[in-house]
Design a protein around this motif. Structure first.
Motif, PDB file in Angstrom:
ATOM      1  N   LEU A   1      -7.310   1.764   3.368  1.00 11.69           N
ATOM      2  CA  LEU A   1      -6.729   0.435   3.510  1.00 11.69           C
ATOM      3  C   LEU A   1      -7.720  -0.550   4.115  1.00 11.69           C
ATOM      4  O   LEU A   1      -7.849  -1.681   3.629  1.00 11.69           O
ATOM      5  N   LEU A   2      -8.437  -0.121   5.148  1.00 10.18           N
ATOM      6  CA  LEU A   2      -9.316  -1.030   5.865  1.00 10.18           C
ATOM      7  C   LEU A   2     -10.664  -1.219   5.189  1.00 10.18           C
ATOM      8  O   LEU A   2     -11.245  -2.306   5.236  1.00 10.18           O
ATOM      9  N   ARG A   3     -11.197  -0.175   4.538  1.00 10.14           N
ATOM     10  CA  ARG A   3     -12.559  -0.252   4.003  1.00 10.14           C
ATOM     11  C   ARG A   3     -12.604  -0.530   2.503  1.00 10.14           C
ATOM     12  O   ARG A   3     -13.622  -1.019   1.998  1.00 10.14           O
ATOM     13  N   HIS A   4     -11.547  -0.202   1.787  1.00 11.45           N
ATOM     14  CA  HIS A   4     -11.592  -0.339   0.332  1.00 11.45           C
ATOM     15  C   HIS A   4     -10.590  -1.367  -0.201  1.00 11.45           C
ATOM     16  O   HIS A   4     -10.932  -2.171  -1.059  1.00 11.45           O
TER      17      HIS A   4
ATOM     18  N   PHE B   1       0.823  -1.207   0.000  1.00  8.81           N
ATOM     19  CA  PHE B   1       0.000   0.000   0.000  1.00  8.81           C
ATOM     20  C   PHE B   1       0.860   1.263   0.000  1.00  8.81           C
ATOM     21  O   PHE B   1       0.579   2.208  -0.748  1.00  8.81           O
ATOM     22  N   PHE B   2       1.892   1.288   0.832  1.00 10.54           N
ATOM     23  CA  PHE B   2       2.700   2.494   0.961  1.00 10.54           C
ATOM     24  C   PHE B   2       3.897   2.512   0.015  1.00 10.54           C
ATOM     25  O   PHE B   2       4.352   3.583  -0.385  1.00 10.54           O
ATOM     26  N   GLY B   3       4.418   1.333  -0.348  1.00  7.42           N
ATOM     27  CA  GLY B   3       5.564   1.282  -1.260  1.00  7.42           C
ATOM     28  C   GLY B   3       6.806   1.900  -0.642  1.00  7.42           C
ATOM     29  O   GLY B   3       6.997   1.895   0.576  1.00  7.42           O
ATOM     30  N   GLY B   4       7.679   2.408  -1.491  1.00  7.85           N
ATOM     31  CA  GLY B   4       8.867   3.099  -1.010  1.00  7.85           C
ATOM     32  C   GLY B   4       9.918   2.150  -0.465  1.00  7.85           C
ATOM     33  O   GLY B   4       9.996   0.966  -0.840  1.00  7.85           O
ATOM     34  N   TRP B   5      10.729   2.675   0.477  1.00  8.27           N
ATOM     35  CA  TRP B   5      11.844   1.882   0.998  1.00  8.27           C
ATOM     36  C   TRP B   5      11.354   0.694   1.832  1.00  8.27           C
ATOM     37  O   TRP B   5      12.011  -0.353   1.893  1.00  8.27           O
ATOM     38  N   GLY B   6      10.184   0.818   2.471  1.00  9.27           N
ATOM     39  CA  GLY B   6       9.652  -0.307   3.235  1.00  9.27           C
ATOM     40  C   GLY B   6       9.318  -1.492   2.341  1.00  9.27           C
ATOM     41  O   GLY B   6       9.559  -2.646   2.710  1.00  9.27           O
ATOM     42  N   ASP B   7       8.803  -1.196   1.152  1.00  8.88           N
ATOM     43  CA  ASP B   7       8.489  -2.259   0.203  1.00  8.88           C
ATOM     44  C   ASP B   7       9.762  -2.948  -0.265  1.00  8.88           C
ATOM     45  O   ASP B   7       9.833  -4.175  -0.344  1.00  8.88           O
ATOM     46  N   SER B   8      10.786  -2.171  -0.553  1.00  5.94           N
ATOM     47  CA  SER B   8      12.055  -2.746  -0.998  1.00  5.94           C
ATOM     48  C   SER B   8      12.701  -3.570   0.107  1.00  5.94           C
ATOM     49  O   SER B   8      13.244  -4.662  -0.145  1.00  5.94           O
ATOM     50  N   LEU B   9      12.640  -3.076   1.347  1.00  4.10           N
ATOM     51  CA  LEU B   9      13.224  -3.812   2.467  1.00  4.10           C
ATOM     52  C   LEU B   9      12.507  -5.135   2.683  1.00  4.10           C
ATOM     53  O   LEU B   9      13.150  -6.181   2.894  1.00  4.10           O
ATOM     54  N   LEU B  10      11.172  -5.122   2.622  1.00  4.38           N
ATOM     55  CA  LEU B  10      10.425  -6.361   2.802  1.00  4.38           C
ATOM     56  C   LEU B  10      10.767  -7.372   1.711  1.00  4.38           C
ATOM     57  O   LEU B  10      10.917  -8.572   2.004  1.00  4.38           O
ATOM     58  N   SER B  11      10.907  -6.912   0.488  1.00  4.75           N
ATOM     59  CA  SER B  11      11.237  -7.827  -0.611  1.00  4.75           C
ATOM     60  C   SER B  11      12.579  -8.489  -0.396  1.00  4.75           C
ATOM     61  O   SER B  11      12.748  -9.690  -0.632  1.00  4.75           O
ATOM     62  N   ARG B  12      13.574  -7.711   0.070  1.00  4.70           N
ATOM     63  CA  ARG B  12      14.902  -8.279   0.294  1.00  4.70           C
ATOM     64  C   ARG B  12      14.915  -9.247   1.472  1.00  4.70           C
ATOM     65  O   ARG B  12      15.560 -10.295   1.418  1.00  4.70           O
ATOM     66  N   VAL B  13      14.191  -8.907   2.547  1.00  3.73           N
ATOM     67  CA  VAL B  13      14.120  -9.808   3.690  1.00  3.73           C
ATOM     68  C   VAL B  13      13.404 -11.101   3.303  1.00  3.73           C
ATOM     69  O   VAL B  13      13.830 -12.206   3.691  1.00  3.73           O
ATOM     70  N   ALA B  14      12.334 -10.984   2.533  1.00  2.00           N
ATOM     71  CA  ALA B  14      11.615 -12.176   2.085  1.00  2.00           C
ATOM     72  C   ALA B  14      12.510 -13.055   1.213  1.00  2.00           C
ATOM     73  O   ALA B  14      12.463 -14.289   1.314  1.00  2.00           O
TER      74      ALA B  14
ATOM     75  N   GLY C   1     -10.473  12.838  -0.239  1.00  2.00           N
ATOM     76  CA  GLY C   1      -9.835  13.143   1.029  1.00  2.00           C
ATOM     77  C   GLY C   1      -9.819  12.035   2.052  1.00  2.00           C
ATOM     78  O   GLY C   1      -9.562  12.297   3.232  1.00  2.00           O
ATOM     79  N   ALA C   2     -10.097  10.803   1.670  1.00  2.00           N
ATOM     80  CA  ALA C   2     -10.063   9.695   2.631  1.00  2.00           C
ATOM     81  C   ALA C   2      -8.640   9.462   3.105  1.00  2.00           C
ATOM     82  O   ALA C   2      -7.688   9.528   2.320  1.00  2.00           O
ATOM     83  N   GLY C   3      -8.483   9.172   4.376  1.00  2.00           N
ATOM     84  CA  GLY C   3      -7.167   8.888   4.933  1.00  2.00           C
ATOM     85  C   GLY C   3      -6.672   7.511   4.540  1.00  2.00           C
ATOM     86  O   GLY C   3      -7.421   6.664   4.047  1.00  2.00           O
ATOM     87  N   ASN C   4      -5.391   7.284   4.786  1.00  2.00           N
ATOM     88  CA  ASN C   4      -4.797   5.994   4.419  1.00  2.00           C
ATOM     89  C   ASN C   4      -5.443   4.839   5.172  1.00  2.00           C
ATOM     90  O   ASN C   4      -5.679   3.772   4.598  1.00  2.00           O
ATOM     91  N   ALA C   5      -5.709   5.049   6.462  1.00  2.82           N
ATOM     92  CA  ALA C   5      -6.302   3.974   7.253  1.00  2.82           C
ATOM     93  C   ALA C   5      -7.686   3.599   6.714  1.00  2.82           C
ATOM     94  O   ALA C   5      -8.026   2.419   6.611  1.00  2.82           O
TER      95      ALA C   5
ATOM     96  N   LYS D   1      -5.437  -1.374  -4.942  1.00  4.35           N
ATOM     97  CA  LYS D   1      -5.390   0.072  -4.710  1.00  4.35           C
ATOM     98  C   LYS D   1      -5.426   0.880  -6.007  1.00  4.35           C
ATOM     99  O   LYS D   1      -5.563   2.097  -5.962  1.00  4.35           O
ATOM    100  N   GLN D   2      -5.325   0.202  -7.147  1.00  5.11           N
ATOM    101  CA  GLN D   2      -5.409   0.898  -8.423  1.00  5.11           C
ATOM    102  C   GLN D   2      -6.833   0.970  -8.963  1.00  5.11           C
ATOM    103  O   GLN D   2      -7.055   1.565 -10.014  1.00  5.11           O
ATOM    104  N   ASN D   3      -7.793   0.400  -8.267  1.00  4.23           N
ATOM    105  CA  ASN D   3      -9.183   0.427  -8.722  1.00  4.23           C
ATOM    106  C   ASN D   3      -9.750   1.844  -8.632  1.00  4.23           C
ATOM    107  O   ASN D   3      -9.296   2.673  -7.840  1.00  4.23           O
ATOM    108  N   ASP D   4     -10.786   2.087  -9.427  1.00  6.13           N
ATOM    109  CA  ASP D   4     -11.339   3.435  -9.525  1.00  6.13           C
ATOM    110  C   ASP D   4     -11.922   3.925  -8.209  1.00  6.13           C
ATOM    111  O   ASP D   4     -11.791   5.094  -7.857  1.00  6.13           O
ATOM    112  N   TYR D   5     -12.593   3.036  -7.462  1.00  6.96           N
ATOM    113  CA  TYR D   5     -13.226   3.496  -6.234  1.00  6.96           C
ATOM    114  C   TYR D   5     -12.199   3.896  -5.176  1.00  6.96           C
ATOM    115  O   TYR D   5     -12.452   4.750  -4.345  1.00  6.96           O
ATOM    116  N   VAL D   6     -11.009   3.269  -5.220  1.00 11.18           N
ATOM    117  CA  VAL D   6      -9.948   3.667  -4.294  1.00 11.18           C
ATOM    118  C   VAL D   6      -9.406   5.038  -4.675  1.00 11.18           C
ATOM    119  O   VAL D   6      -9.179   5.904  -3.818  1.00 11.18           O
ATOM    120  N   GLN D   7      -9.226   5.251  -5.974  1.00 13.34           N
ATOM    121  CA  GLN D   7      -8.756   6.558  -6.425  1.00 13.34           C
ATOM    122  C   GLN D   7      -9.786   7.647  -6.134  1.00 13.34           C
ATOM    123  O   GLN D   7      -9.432   8.777  -5.774  1.00 13.34           O
TER     124      GLN D   7
END
Length: 308
Positions: free
Chosen positions: A216-219, A133-146, A209-213, A197-203
């Protein structure tokens, strides 16, 4: 703002339920989950596997329902004897009733499988979902640890990790399986969240103005959990087989715990003299693993419209 977000959620509902076969506003198409349940109820593979799993879970919780004896009560004078009245599976090397031990062995194996699956699914879903969902360095770190955990041979890792554990409970085995099992779930959850997260209703919710939480939890999460459920269901049978393998090698569950893997290990050296000692626990293990794999296949077919 809340009204706009509610409208976005209604768009999500319409997008998920409306289809090319919709004939009018009064016809409401089934949701993914209700449609999957409709398919499962008509699938004989699901009915058979679910009934078998329900029976196995029942005897794992209350083995006294069909086996009133004590699995640790043995009589050496009956060592390796065949079936007898009241003891249809015969006796093992120590003179223990094979039928009673086979029934009671379901508790340890199913406990390990269910707990390890829940642990790996929760940990993997949380880490993979957040990374996707958030991507970035956390996504890269998780991929390497996995990738690091994927490179560890499961049996070799079990021999190293569990050989230093002295506990006779199921929890060290559960912890080891969760440790090596979460990367697979995390990878599935990450890819599913990225797609959702690429679906139209999420966008639309993000634009309003929906928050990340909330997103993530409802959509995202409700529409990304199906692949995780399928993989976890199939993995449960694999984890039961892995526990039996580790117990067979002497590093998994240990006596006095009653386990199919322990009984198979004890019977392996006597397969020529007393094949019944190996036949029944190995058959119970095979049926259990097959039941969970069949259930996973049925759930996969129901949740993936392309496979119908």
């Amino acid at each position: 703002m809340d009204l706009a977000l509610d409208e976005a959620e209604s768009v999500e509902g319409i997008e998920k339920t409306a289809g090319p076969g919709a004939c009018g506003p009064r016809e409401r198409a089934r949701s993914l989950w209700s449609d999957a349940w409709h398919q499962l109820r008509r699938n004989p593979v699901f009915i058979v596997s679910a009934a078998l799993i329900l029976f196995l879970v029942l005897i794992a919780i209350w083995p006294q329902l069909i086996a009133s004896g004590d699995p640790l009560q043995c009589d050496l004078s009956k060592s390796q004897q065949g079936s007898a009245p009241g003891h249809p599976f015969g006796y093992d090397t120590q003179g223990c009733d094979v039928y009673t031990r086979t029934v009671h062995g379901a508790r340890a194996s199913i406990t390990v499988g269910v707990c390890a699956t829940l642990g790996a699914a929760l940990l993997g879903s949380a880490l993979g979902g957040l990374a996707g969902f958030f991507g970035g360095w956390g996504d890269s770190l998780l991929s390497r640890v996995a990738d690091i955990f994927f490179g560890i041979p499961v049996v070799l890792g079990g021999l190293v990790f569990l050989s230093v554990v002295t506990s006779t409970t199921v929890w060290p085995v559960v912890g080891f399986i969760v440790l090596l099992g979460w990367p697979q779930i995390a990878r599935i959850a990450r890819g599913s969240v990225i797609t959702a997260k690429q679906n139209d209703y999420v966008q639309a919710a993000r634009a309003l103005g929906a928050g990340n939480a909330r997103m993530l939890l409802r959509h995202v999460a409700p529409n990304a959990v199906a692949p995780v459920i399928v993989v976890a269901t199939i993995a449960l049978g694999t984890y039961i087989a892995l526990e039996a393998t580790l117990s067979f090698l002497g590093v998994g569950l240990r006596p006095p715990t009653v386990s199919w893997g322990i009984d198979i290990s004890n019977a392996a050296s006597q397969i020529r003299n007393a094949p019944h000692m190996l036949l029944w626990p190995a058959g119970a293990l095979s049926i259990t693993v097959l039941a969970f794999i069949m259930l996973g296949d049925a759930v996969r077919d129901a949740l993936d419209p392309k496979l119908r």
